[in-house]
Design a protein around this motif. Structure first.
Motif, PDB file in Angstrom:
ATOM      1  N   ARG A 174       0.820  -1.212   0.000  1.00 24.25           N
ATOM      2  CA  ARG A 174       0.000   0.000   0.000  1.00 24.25           C
ATOM      3  C   ARG A 174       0.849   1.256   0.000  1.00 24.25           C
ATOM      4  NH1 ARG A 174      -3.100  -0.553   5.660  1.00 24.25           N
ATOM      5  NH2 ARG A 174      -3.152  -2.688   4.945  1.00 24.25           N
ATOM      6  N   TYR A 175       1.980   1.235   0.700  1.00 22.05           N
ATOM      7  CA  TYR A 175       2.817   2.438   0.752  1.00 22.05           C
ATOM      8  C   TYR A 175       3.556   2.647  -0.564  1.00 22.05           C
ATOM      9  CZ  TYR A 175       1.687   1.920   5.632  1.00 22.05           C
ATOM     10  OH  TYR A 175       0.994   1.777   6.805  1.00 22.05           O
ATOM     11  N   ASN A 207     -13.030   7.476   0.023  1.00 23.33           N
ATOM     12  CA  ASN A 207     -13.427   7.033   1.367  1.00 23.33           C
ATOM     13  C   ASN A 207     -14.926   7.241   1.509  1.00 23.33           C
ATOM     14  OD1 ASN A 207     -14.101   8.387   4.318  1.00 23.33           O
ATOM     15  ND2 ASN A 207     -12.935   6.490   4.462  1.00 23.33           N
ATOM     16  N   GLU A 241     -12.461   2.801   5.157  1.00 28.61           N
ATOM     17  CA  GLU A 241     -11.185   2.681   4.464  1.00 28.61           C
ATOM     18  C   GLU A 241     -10.919   3.857   3.532  1.00 28.61           C
ATOM     19  OE1 GLU A 241     -10.911  -2.082   3.731  1.00 28.61           O
ATOM     20  OE2 GLU A 241     -12.298  -0.928   2.494  1.00 28.61           O
ATOM     21  N   VAL A 243      -5.628   2.794   3.735  1.00 26.72           N
ATOM     22  CA  VAL A 243      -5.869   2.990   5.170  1.00 26.72           C
ATOM     23  C   VAL A 243      -7.139   2.240   5.521  1.00 26.72           C
ATOM     24  CG1 VAL A 243      -6.359   4.649   7.012  1.00 26.72           C
ATOM     25  CG2 VAL A 243      -4.802   5.280   5.153  1.00 26.72           C
ATOM     26  N   GLY A 244      -7.103   1.410   6.552  1.00 23.15           N
ATOM     27  CA  GLY A 244      -8.330   0.791   7.019  1.00 23.15           C
ATOM     28  C   GLY A 244      -8.295  -0.720   7.019  1.00 23.15           C
TER      29      GLY A 244
END
Length: 420
Positions: free
Chosen positions: A2-3, A82, A99, A176-177
């Motif tokens: 993800r990063y 989101n 998320e 995120v999430g």
């Protein structure tokens, strides 16, 4: 992972700072920002009839941020999304930001004026979504993307749209999430093709579903469809679409592991006089009856016919499969009248008489929809929607379902702002 993806998106957005969108030279590359926010409140009065508390009331916030660019024969789009809910009822549900997902991330190459190749995560919508629109019925309405390689090109005197699709049950790229949020029933791999020639459109979709959680059997589905859209006179529009399906299921527990299913829709629309326009039609999705199986729309599980009724279908869920927006064993004649009111308002009223073909065409109930859409300012629009269902005999508790004993309602207001 993800990063790494997030870093790539940041780097992709850097040209927007220096390039802008001001050079009219088609050989230059221009980048434009994308932003929109949608706020909607939904009140469900008795719709969750199968639950101890049949009512729901929530406010949903969806924000999207990204960039799109184009230059020469190439274009790209990156969009983060989101959507989270603030529950009013039941009030014991803890607030969750949900998320931040990668909603769109694709590159498109125009090999010629008529031929386009698209690679990545993007939306694919065919003819208002009878067979192709919603790829992820279990994640609400925040996204409808497909992970696909798509080719659109002329062929055999018409136009062909070919897509190779793979959608995992859980998104491997969640920035995120919650990585474990299910998006659909199973890992999906598919080949989808549509050929358009004149007023006719022919569709073939082969779809392979494998549940990584082993709650559902391995399922292979071949769907063949045909559609025609014709103009009648100066203002009339006639549409008809039929889909035939073969399902092969690897389950010894199934009474009919292999079988056929079908679905169809048709309508005629025309002016009624003044500013009024009317439409009358019929749709049908087979249920499991005799040698016929319940239709499994490839990617049509969205509120195509009703926002209210998709939630009642949760009460018909089967082990391992939540039936939200599962259009199967449902048919209905329907009629709509609509008209603009001035320049900024549009009114619509629709009525449906819902039936269940599986159980000798038992009445699911009479449903009405009243909607007012409005454009407020450039980039700002919204709507008010009220749906009402008076349940029929199908909802009397047969087949182990809990009974729906009173009229239920769905109400929603919504505002959307998009950066122009």
């Amino acid at each position: 992972m993800r990063y790494f993806v997030l870093m790539l998106m940041v780097l992709a957005g850097l040209p927007a700072i220096s390039t802008g969108a001001v050079d009219p030279d088609s050989s230059s590359f221009t980048v434009s920002p994308l932003f929109d926010v949608r706020v909607r409140q939904e009140i469900l009065d008795g719709v969750y009839y199968f639950a101890p508390d049949p009512d729901r009331n929530w406010v949903r916030f969806r924000t999207r941020l990204g960039a799109e660019g184009a230059g020469g024969d190439h274009e790209f789009k990156i969009l983060l999304t989101n959507e989270h809910r603030r529950f009013v009822r039941p009030d014991e549900i803890v607030f969750d930001w949900n998320e931040i997902i990668l909603d769109q991330a694709y590159w498109a190459w125009s090999l010629s004026p008529e031929t386009k190749l698209t690679l990545g995560r993007h939306n694919i919508i065919w003819d208002r979504g009878f067979l192709m629109l919603e790829g992820h019925p279990l994640d609400g309405s925040r996204s409808i993307y497909q992970n696909a390689v798509r080719l659109q090109t002329p062929l055999a005197g018409g136009d062909v749209d070919l897509a190779l699709i793979h959608n995992p049950k859980r998104d491997p790229i969640v920035l995120v999430g919650d990585d474990d949020l299910p998006l659909t029933d199973a890992d999906e791999t598919a080949v989808a093709i549509r050929l358009t020639r004149g007023t006719a459109k022919w569709t073939a979709v082969w779809k392979n579903e494998v549940d990584p959680d082993h709650n559902l059997p391995h399922l292979q589905v071949l769907t063949l469809g045909g559609r025609t859209d014709r103009t009648i006179g100066d203002t009339g529009e006639l549409m008809g679409e039929l889909a035939l399906q073969y399902q092969k299921e690897s389950s010894s527990a199934s009474a009919h592991p292999d079988g056929f299913a079908m679905a169809l829709q048709t309508h005629y629309a025309d002016d009624l006089g003044g500013a009024w326009r009317g439409k009358a039609g019929f749709f049908y999705y087979s249920g499991a009856r005799g040698d016929l199986r319940a239709f499994r729309t490839p990617w049509g599980r969205w509120p195509k016919w009703s926002e209210l009724y998709i939630y009642t279908l949760i009460g018909e869920s089967t082990p391992g499969r939540i039936n939200v927006a599962a259009w199967e064993n449902i048919a209905a004649p329907h009629a709509t009248v609509s008209r603009p009111i001035g320049k900024a308002l549009r009114f619509r009223f629709s009525a449906y008489y819902l039936l269940a073909p599986q159980t000798d065409w038992a009445a699911r109930g009479a449903m009405t929809q009243t909607e007012l859409k409005f454009d407020l300012l450039p980039g700002l629009d919204g709507h008010l929607l009220w749906e009402m269902l008076a349940p029929g005999g199908f909802h009397d508790g047969r087949g182990g379902l809990k009974p729906m004993t009173s009229t239920v309602h769905f109400l929603r207001w919504q505002f959307t702002y998009a950066l122009k």
